[in-house]
Design a protein around this motif. Structure first.
Motif, short mmCIF file in Angstrom:
data_model
loop_
_atom_site.label_atom_id
_atom_site.label_comp_id
_atom_site.label_asym_id
_atom_site.label_seq_id
_atom_site.Cartn_x
_atom_site.Cartn_y
_atom_site.Cartn_z
N ARG A 1 -2.02 -4.63 0.02
CA ARG A 1 -3.36 -4.68 -0.59
C ARG A 1 -3.48 -6.01 -1.32
O ARG A 1 -2.60 -6.39 -2.10
N LEU B 1 0.88 -1.17 0.00
CA LEU B 1 0.00 0.00 0.00
C LEU B 1 0.91 1.21 0.00
O LEU B 1 1.73 1.39 0.91
N TYR C 1 -7.02 -6.66 3.02
CA TYR C 1 -5.61 -6.31 3.17
C TYR C 1 -4.92 -7.34 4.05
O TYR C 1 -5.57 -8.04 4.83
#
Length: 181
Positions: A139, A80, A92
């Motif tokens: 992510r 991220l 995530y």
């Protein structure tokens, strides 16, 4: 390492194949926090995913995200970025000193300084994680699974409904046959 070169490039009969190191979820917290050495990552198998050349592939070990993500599934993850915001309810991998967690995240840093981590498996309670305990966030961009089973119980329930519909249709026809014409 050049821009867009990925973590590793390996020669394969004159071709350059880019891959992401595959690590298990237990090891991912240390790797994400920067504790793993390059030798460790170079010894891991590589996962090649078209269009994704940076990040990690993480093999999931827990059941908290079932039925969306199952134990053994591989998550293809990218870091991220510092300017990148969380998208509420996206999945995530969050690394803390205690380990890494695969969760849906609600960003509550502005209101109470936490990330609210939610599981898809209703047996697990949400966790309000103080933002200062987060070491790193990846992510989840793709899921690779070997589980090709259908949704549990859905097909059985559909079959039951089809039988009930046929019974209702037959009953309707019997009633219509009794009506005077």
């Amino acid at each position: 390492r050049g821009q867009g070169q990925g973590l590793f490039s390996i020669p394969l009969q004159g071709l350059q194949v880019r891959g992401l190191p595959l690590i298990d979820q237990k090891a991912s917290a240390g790797v994400m926090a920067g504790y793993a050495d390059t030798d460790y990552l170079e010894r891991q198998p590589l996962v090649v995913v078209p269009g994704i050349h940076e990040g990690l592939a993480i093999q999931v070990s827990g059941s908290s995200m079932e039925p969306t993500i199952r134990p053994g599934d591989i998550l293809v993850c990218s870091p991220l970025g510092p300017e990148e915001d969380f998208k509420d309810n996206h999945i995530y991998v969050v690394a803390t000193r205690e380990g890494s967690l695969v969760k849906r995240v609600l960003d509550r840093r502005r209101t109470n300084g936490t990330l609210l981590l939610k599981s898809d498996n209703r047996e697990f309670q949400p966790l309000a994680l103080p933002a200062e305990e987060v070491l790193r966030v990846l992510r989840v961009r793709r899921r690779i699974t070997a589980d090709l089973s259908g949704p549990e119980g859905v097909y059985d329930r559909l079959s039951e409904l089809e039988h009930a519909l046929r019974d209702l249709h037959a009953a309707q026809e019997r009633l219509e046959a009794r009506l005077p014409r």
